[in-house]
Design an enzyme around this catalytic site. Sequence first.
Site, mmCIF file in Angstrom:
data_model
loop_
_atom_site.group_PDB
_atom_site.id
_atom_site.type_symbol
_atom_site.label_atom_id
_atom_site.label_comp_id
_atom_site.label_asym_id
_atom_site.label_seq_id
_atom_site.Cartn_x
_atom_site.Cartn_y
_atom_site.Cartn_z
ATOM 1 C CB THR B 17 -1.083 0.181 1.287
ATOM 2 O OG1 THR B 17 -0.542 0.068 2.415
ATOM 3 C CG2 THR B 17 -2.006 -1.011 1.146
ATOM 4 N N GLY B 18 1.965 1.081 0.099
ATOM 5 C CA GLY B 18 3.150 2.517 -0.056
ATOM 6 C C GLY B 18 3.280 3.292 -1.028
ATOM 7 C CD GLU B 20 9.597 3.519 -4.562
ATOM 8 O OE1 GLU B 20 10.470 3.480 -5.365
ATOM 9 O OE2 GLU B 20 9.473 4.637 -5.229
ATOM 10 C CE LYS B 43 -3.200 2.033 5.578
ATOM 11 N NZ LYS B 43 -2.379 2.921 4.500
ATOM 12 C CB THR B 97 14.574 -2.090 1.657
ATOM 13 O OG1 THR B 97 12.862 -2.916 1.563
ATOM 14 C CG2 THR B 97 14.719 -0.937 3.017
ATOM 15 C CE1 TYR B 159 17.848 -2.553 -13.447
ATOM 16 C CE2 TYR B 159 17.481 0.085 -13.562
ATOM 17 C CZ TYR B 159 17.696 -1.491 -13.041
ATOM 18 O OH TYR B 159 16.849 -1.491 -11.763
ATOM 19 C CD GLU B 209 29.240 -2.181 -6.674
ATOM 20 O OE1 GLU B 209 28.272 -1.670 -7.384
ATOM 21 O OE2 GLU B 209 28.688 -1.296 -5.579
ATOM 22 C CG HIS B 247 25.497 0.377 -4.459
ATOM 23 N ND1 HIS B 247 26.410 -0.164 -5.323
ATOM 24 C CD2 HIS B 247 24.581 0.736 -4.586
ATOM 25 C CE1 HIS B 247 25.735 -0.203 -6.455
ATOM 26 N NE2 HIS B 247 24.483 0.519 -5.592
#
Lengths: 427, 290
Positions: B17-18, B20, B43, B97, B159, B209, B247
Amino acid sequence: MSPPLNRSPCLAPPLRPSYNGGCDLISFRSAMTTLRVGNAADVSGGEALNLHEYQSKRIFARYGIPVPQGEVATTPEAARQIAARLGGPVVVKAQVLVGGRGKAGGIQLAQTPEEAEAVARRILGMRLKGLPVRKVLIDPAVTIRQEIYLGGVIDRAQGRIVMMASSEGGVDIEEVAARSPEKIVRVAVDPCLGLRAYHARHMAQTIGLPRAYFRPFAEIAQGLYRAMVENDASLAEINPLVITDEGTLVGVDGKMVVDDNALFRHPDIEKLRDAEEEDPFEVEARQHGLSYVKLTGNIGCMVNGAGLAMATMDIIKLYGGEPANFLDIGGGASATRVTAALRIILSDPNVRAVLINIFGGITRCDEVARGILAAMDEVQPQVPFVVRLIGTNQEEGQRLLSDAHLVTANTLAEAAQKVVRLAQGTS
Amino acid sequence: MSILVDSNTRVVVQGITGREGRFHTRQMLDYGTRVVAGVTPGKGGQEVEGVPVFDTVHEAVARTDANTSIIYVPARFAPEAILEAADAGIRLIVCITEGIPTLDMITVRHYLRQVGARLIGPNCPGVITPGESKVGIMPGHIHRPGPVGIVSRSGTLTYEAVYALTQRGIGQSTVVGIGGDPIVGTTFLDVLRMFQDDPQTEVVVLIGEIGGTEEERAAMYIRDEMSKPVVAFIAGQTAPPGKRMGHAGAIIAGGTGTAAEKIAALEAAGAHIARHPEEIADLVATLLGR
């Protein structure tokens, strides 16, 4: 190296057997790696909050760790008064977030209050590795029979806190690790057990402490572990932990690094942040939710995503340029964020050209292009820009930018080559 | 075939329901992912994008047979959300998250290993098996089904690699973002093993990385046990020591965790090293004979 004491009744076997082909060295190095983070000098920006020595020791004291009862002074006169109150010889210690303070002359002994004042005056005027000394800690001097090392770090590979001790304290633990790794004992702590007294006794015995010290050492080691866990520290270090001539243990120097992401539950620690020691633009970027690190080159970069931002810096270098910064604007690339990011990038006087590299995924490139144009309208930059937009509606996005007379590029290689030429003033 | 997610994946969205959660639920449904339930405590009984919302993950699983969870819960509540999913019997948990405290992840990872649940992330874009199921926040339309397995610590950099491959007509078996935090649920090594065992995957792309030593660990596996070719790219060659590059896990510390070390280890293990992101697609195309 002794095997980690991590077998516990609450631990089921791991999901899959871990891959052991020569991994001992790696997990050892990984512990060492995290350890280095303790050299406050080596870490800034991003996610870590480095505490000063006096702040770290005050926290340690709350966990029953004996530390010298010193006080902080910002003037030579205050240093004299503190030394007079303490009585006897004192040590005047620069409180700056850099490593190697002792070697740089930032830590000095004073026999009398008058001498403490003179020494404090000298140290308060110093710059250590570029940072001005604004505070000194006045600690009562202790006699030293032996210096040992005690610290806790987060071991990324093991996913645990690793506590470490060595009979060789007072020096950089990594030097010990490189020179004589057998002198370091490590315990990977099971998070559901915590550090138990028997772990600490094992550490004390391994580093050759006499039996009489097992109990006080265990109390200190367990206190340090609790200090780490309860304050969300990614590192806590007592170096040296001194055995005095009187046969007591005292934590003479201390260091703590606290996880930024956990500060919401430590408002008291958040207040300890020393903004004077941070790059003002990195602070401003943080306030805008941007991740910015200033570098020494002349090509500004604005990228969405941390990995892509690093890759963009790397390709600039590959084609003969030098990046001026790392900047991740995160998802979305809205006009307000782009505006804030542009201001921060252009505040660096070295910047001769800027590369904007945005992968428009779910956000469409034409929207991103409009955001960039709105931001440029507001900031009015005086240096050339190269913009590369990739993803949905990229043709439309590029057309908008070309119409505004911005240099565009289709590939990252093309963008890097163009911006390097512009920064060199050859195109 | 593919790894981790496919057309049988039944997703419960924690934090549906947020803002995002709602947005990406729509995106996942549009991609064809079977989103069967949402959870937001307090909810239950609502619907979001036609998906029923429950108060607890237990209830969602009991009513909908959800077998995979995706978490869009804010950082301070996310550790509990992960544990709740694991306790409810979910065996694949994807946590998007960013900003979860590291010490919380130590406890969470420990517990998940006890119960045998797999966590992808946190601080990751999720997992996609093109044409079958998207459990994440990546732009679905840039992917297409094919023979290349991708595992990465980064989002947009992945991506880029996917986009370049798809532009050349080369598709992907599964793309896994393992996340940019110092402690993550699933490592390069775990995913390499899965790709090695997956018949659809012919070539594997590893995007690493700076920071930590997981790329080095992966290199040992590539050298000793992997028969499929690996193309690797490591970001952060110009990153200065001691600075976190966005990061939480991307930091060179004490001279280790550098790009140069990782590249050397991977190269010695026989991986094909891309010098920049666009070279990834070039190297994959050559390996596939295209």
